[in-house]
Motif scaffolding. Structure first.
Motif, PDB file in Angstrom:
ATOM      1  N   TYR A  17       0.612  -1.159  -0.050  1.00  0.00           N
ATOM      2  CA  TYR A  17      -0.103  -0.074   0.059  1.00  0.00           C
ATOM      3  C   TYR A  17       0.849   1.370  -0.004  1.00  0.00           C
ATOM      4  CZ  TYR A  17       0.044   0.308   5.112  1.00  0.00           C
ATOM      5  OH  TYR A  17       0.691   0.317   6.472  1.00  0.00           O
ATOM      6  N   PRO A  18       1.984   1.358   0.283  1.00  0.00           N
ATOM      7  CA  PRO A  18       2.573   2.612   0.027  1.00  0.00           C
ATOM      8  C   PRO A  18       2.681   3.199  -1.112  1.00  0.00           C
ATOM      9  CG  PRO A  18       4.078   1.110   1.625  1.00  0.00           C
ATOM     10  CD  PRO A  18       3.007   0.420   1.186  1.00  0.00           C
ATOM     11  N   SER A  19       2.545   2.371  -2.185  1.00  0.00           N
ATOM     12  CA  SER A  19       2.440   2.823  -3.726  1.00  0.00           C
ATOM     13  C   SER A  19       1.201   3.760  -3.738  1.00  0.00           C
ATOM     14  CB  SER A  19       2.029   1.799  -4.657  1.00  0.00           C
ATOM     15  OG  SER A  19       0.796   0.926  -4.338  1.00  0.00           O
ATOM     16  N   ALA A  20       0.321   3.923  -2.929  1.00  0.00           N
ATOM     17  CA  ALA A  20      -0.728   4.950  -2.842  1.00  0.00           C
ATOM     18  C   ALA A  20      -0.441   5.747  -1.666  1.00  0.00           C
ATOM     19  CB  ALA A  20      -2.209   4.101  -2.476  1.00  0.00           C
ATOM     20  N   PRO A  21      -0.761   7.079  -1.773  1.00  0.00           N
ATOM     21  CA  PRO A  21      -0.267   8.107  -0.754  1.00  0.00           C
ATOM     22  C   PRO A  21      -1.153   7.521   0.522  1.00  0.00           C
ATOM     23  CG  PRO A  21      -1.300   9.181  -2.746  1.00  0.00           C
ATOM     24  CD  PRO A  21      -1.519   7.791  -2.936  1.00  0.00           C
ATOM     25  N   MET A  22      -0.484   7.900   1.658  1.00  0.00           N
ATOM     26  CA  MET A  22      -0.845   7.415   3.053  1.00  0.00           C
ATOM     27  C   MET A  22      -2.125   7.976   3.334  1.00  0.00           C
ATOM     28  SD  MET A  22       0.489   4.883   4.395  1.00  0.00           S
ATOM     29  CE  MET A  22      -0.266   4.926   5.887  1.00  0.00           C
ATOM     30  N   THR A  23      -2.515   9.455   2.881  1.00  0.00           N
ATOM     31  CA  THR A  23      -3.611  10.163   2.982  1.00  0.00           C
ATOM     32  C   THR A  23      -5.041   9.307   2.410  1.00  0.00           C
ATOM     33  OG1 THR A  23      -3.162  11.272   1.013  1.00  0.00           O
ATOM     34  CG2 THR A  23      -2.752  12.598   3.032  1.00  0.00           C
ATOM     35  N   TYR A  24      -4.766   8.596   1.220  1.00  0.00           N
ATOM     36  CA  TYR A  24      -5.649   7.821   0.697  1.00  0.00           C
ATOM     37  C   TYR A  24      -5.986   6.683   1.441  1.00  0.00           C
ATOM     38  CZ  TYR A  24      -7.937   4.416  -2.551  1.00  0.00           C
ATOM     39  OH  TYR A  24      -8.870   3.792  -3.335  1.00  0.00           O
ATOM     40  N   VAL A  25      -4.929   6.036   1.886  1.00  0.00           N
ATOM     41  CA  VAL A  25      -5.102   4.743   2.883  1.00  0.00           C
ATOM     42  C   VAL A  25      -5.629   5.168   4.215  1.00  0.00           C
ATOM     43  CG1 VAL A  25      -3.777   3.023   4.147  1.00  0.00           C
ATOM     44  CG2 VAL A  25      -2.774   3.896   1.847  1.00  0.00           C
ATOM     45  N   ALA A  26      -5.483   6.293   4.695  1.00  0.00           N
ATOM     46  CA  ALA A  26      -6.128   6.562   6.107  1.00  0.00           C
ATOM     47  C   ALA A  26      -7.743   6.616   5.634  1.00  0.00           C
ATOM     48  CB  ALA A  26      -5.392   7.944   6.496  1.00  0.00           C
ATOM     49  N   HIS A  27      -8.043   7.470   4.751  1.00  0.00           N
ATOM     50  CA  HIS A  27      -9.422   7.714   4.454  1.00  0.00           C
ATOM     51  C   HIS A  27     -10.160   6.251   4.036  1.00  0.00           C
ATOM     52  CE1 HIS A  27     -10.074  12.074   4.262  1.00  0.00           C
ATOM     53  NE2 HIS A  27      -9.072  12.020   3.746  1.00  0.00           N
ATOM     54  N   TYR A  28      -9.310   5.180   3.420  1.00  0.00           N
ATOM     55  CA  TYR A  28      -9.888   3.798   3.371  1.00  0.00           C
ATOM     56  C   TYR A  28     -10.057   3.127   4.514  1.00  0.00           C
ATOM     57  CZ  TYR A  28     -10.394  -0.965   2.248  1.00  0.00           C
ATOM     58  OH  TYR A  28     -10.579  -2.335   2.081  1.00  0.00           O
ATOM     59  N   GLY A  29      -9.224   3.309   5.522  1.00  0.00           N
ATOM     60  CA  GLY A  29      -9.324   2.739   6.702  1.00  0.00           C
ATOM     61  C   GLY A  29     -10.490   3.268   7.521  1.00  0.00           C
ATOM     62  N   ALA A  30     -10.842   4.685   7.315  1.00  0.00           N
ATOM     63  CA  ALA A  30     -11.837   5.412   8.203  1.00  0.00           C
ATOM     64  C   ALA A  30     -13.065   4.836   7.858  1.00  0.00           C
ATOM     65  CB  ALA A  30     -11.670   6.880   8.105  1.00  0.00           C
ATOM     66  N   GLN A  31     -13.372   4.538   6.677  1.00  0.00           N
ATOM     67  CA  GLN A  31     -14.401   4.095   5.622  1.00  0.00           C
ATOM     68  C   GLN A  31     -14.483   2.583   6.226  1.00  0.00           C
ATOM     69  OE1 GLN A  31     -14.660   2.889   1.565  1.00  0.00           O
ATOM     70  NE2 GLN A  31     -16.117   4.183   1.263  1.00  0.00           N
ATOM     71  N   PHE A  32     -13.492   1.959   6.362  1.00  0.00           N
ATOM     72  CA  PHE A  32     -13.567   0.527   6.807  1.00  0.00           C
ATOM     73  C   PHE A  32     -14.285   0.564   8.149  1.00  0.00           C
ATOM     74  CE2 PHE A  32     -11.682  -3.797   6.333  1.00  0.00           C
ATOM     75  CZ  PHE A  32     -11.972  -4.276   7.619  1.00  0.00           C
ATOM     76  N   MET A  33     -13.769   1.375   9.086  1.00  0.00           N
ATOM     77  CA  MET A  33     -14.036   1.454  10.517  1.00  0.00           C
ATOM     78  C   MET A  33     -15.711   1.815  10.427  1.00  0.00           C
ATOM     79  SD  MET A  33     -11.541   0.611  12.382  1.00  0.00           S
ATOM     80  CE  MET A  33     -11.513   1.786  14.009  1.00  0.00           C
ATOM     81  N   ARG A  34     -16.192   2.706   9.975  1.00  0.00           N
ATOM     82  CA  ARG A  34     -17.546   3.283   9.694  1.00  0.00           C
ATOM     83  C   ARG A  34     -18.235   1.873   9.264  1.00  0.00           C
ATOM     84  NH1 ARG A  34     -15.210   7.960   8.018  1.00  0.00           N
ATOM     85  NH2 ARG A  34     -15.519   7.459   5.880  1.00  0.00           N
ATOM     86  N   HIS A  35     -17.991   1.256   8.000  1.00  0.00           N
ATOM     87  CA  HIS A  35     -18.859   0.460   7.641  1.00  0.00           C
ATOM     88  C   HIS A  35     -18.789  -0.790   8.602  1.00  0.00           C
ATOM     89  CE1 HIS A  35     -20.367  -2.267   4.595  1.00  0.00           C
ATOM     90  NE2 HIS A  35     -19.395  -3.194   4.971  1.00  0.00           N
ATOM     91  N   ALA A  36     -17.816  -0.957   9.256  1.00  0.00           N
ATOM     92  CA  ALA A  36     -17.797  -2.387  10.296  1.00  0.00           C
ATOM     93  C   ALA A  36     -18.831  -1.976  11.209  1.00  0.00           C
ATOM     94  CB  ALA A  36     -16.380  -2.547  10.873  1.00  0.00           C
ATOM     95  N   LEU A  37     -18.786  -0.695  11.948  1.00  0.00           N
ATOM     96  CA  LEU A  37     -19.695  -0.448  13.060  1.00  0.00           C
ATOM     97  C   LEU A  37     -21.287  -0.518  12.524  1.00  0.00           C
ATOM     98  CD1 LEU A  37     -19.877   0.607  15.975  1.00  0.00           C
ATOM     99  CD2 LEU A  37     -19.935   2.672  15.188  1.00  0.00           C
ATOM    100  N   ALA A  38     -21.248   0.188  11.294  1.00  0.00           N
ATOM    101  CA  ALA A  38     -22.719  -0.199  11.028  1.00  0.00           C
ATOM    102  C   ALA A  38     -23.349  -1.410  10.418  1.00  0.00           C
ATOM    103  CB  ALA A  38     -22.710   0.613   9.580  1.00  0.00           C
TER     104      ALA A  38
END
Length: 314
Positions: free
Chosen positions: A75-96
């Motif tokens: 994943y370092p091939s993608a900007p870490m800002t992108y990766v962080a947003h993906y992780g945040a979406q993952f967390m919200r979806h898991a809670l939902a």
């Protein structure tokens, strides 16, 4: 503390064979204060009518990777800002979806935990192990065998959601660094894996000295070591050297199960692949990893039987 009153719910408590209707549950702050099959009266409570709905304990996903968006694990091939947003979406979806606790076993980090703590995102409770540790050529080494050695920096190289560390001293230092960053556990790669290009599934990884050094660092801080393992040999040697948690174990036999029980350890199996059509799995892992995937799927089917017959409840 704030009061929340759930009324008229069908209650599934996770243990009882039946799910009764018309149940009221009073929650004070983060704690359940009262459960009743009759109406509960509570002044100033936020009342939620659950008629036609089921109330149940939050689920726990004991093996996830919040930052891995695809089989392309580098994943370092993608900007870490992108990766962080993906992780945040993952967390919200898991809670939902009803998961109130997540255990990340490679990649999840202190930054995401800070964002949860400070209210920048909404998500489940989050236990993370930071970067998983792998030997060179192990399951965490994502380089193609075609890449020359001199194209790779030596020593503790970051490989996406893992970090390469070789030798007792280097393993000890990397473990200390991940623990310094708040890791709740340390995960090591104890055998080959599906998505790594250089190692067969049955290939045990890390030496006794390396594993014991990592385990010692964890134990001194009241933490534990988890190990990615598929076959019996990898499972037994990791447990012998102090590992407490076996991740996957899909190629295990009754001998591996016996070793887990004798050490009073626990196992986090992986049955997701059994719920998907093989065409979906094959497309995800890529043609070079199809044979490994077949091994894991066949092993997981047998593993279900072994776990059930063992009666072990960890």
């Amino acid at each position: 503390m704030a009061l929340t009153l759930f009324q008229n719910a069908t209650l599934f408590d996770g243990t009882s064979p039946e799910s009764p209707d018309g149940i009221s549950v009073l929650v004070e702050g983060e704690f359940i204060k009262e459960v009743s099959d009759t109406q509960i009266t509570a002044a100033n409570a936020n009342v939620i009518d659950c008629a036609g709905k089921t109330l149940m304990p939050g689920m726990i996903d004991a093996h996830i990777h919040v930052y891995i968006a695809s089989a392309q694990l580098h994943y370092p091939s993608a900007p870490m800002t992108y990766v962080a947003h993906y992780g945040a979406q993952f967390m919200r979806h898991a809670l939902a979806c009803g998961f109130t606790t997540l255990r990340d076993v490679a990649g999840g980090d202190h930054g995401l935990a800070m964002a949860l703590r400070d209210g920048f995102l909404t998500g489940p409770r989050f236990f993370y192990g930071g970067l998983a540790m792998s030997q060179t050529g192990g399951h965490g080494d994502l380089r193609s065998p075609d890449i020359p050695t001199d194209f790779c920096a030596c020593g503790a190289e970051h490989q996406g959601f893992t970090i390469l560390a070789d030798g007792v001293d280097e393993c000890r230092k990397v473990a200390r660094e991940e623990l310094r960053k708040g890791a709740h556990h340390i995960k090591i790669m104890g055998s080959g894996g599906v998505l790594s290009p250089s190692d067969p599934l049955e290939y045990p990884q890390y030496s006794e000295g390396e594993i014991r050094a990592i385990v010692e660092e964890c134990e001194r801080q009241g933490k534990y070591t988890a190990a990615h393992c598929h076959p019996d040999e990898a499972i037994k040697r990791c447990l012998e050297y102090g590992v407490r948690s076996i991740e996957h174990g899909t190629l295990m036999t009754e001998k591996g199960m016996k070793a887990i029980m004798e050490k009073d350890a626990w196992i986090s199996p992986y049955f997701t692949v059994l719920s998907l059509p093989f065409e979906v799995v094959a497309a995800y892992v890529g043609p070079e990893n199809v044979d490994k995937s077949k091994q894991v799927i066949d092993g997981a089917r047998n593993q279900i039987r072994i776990l059930k017959e063992s009666g072990y409840d960890k």
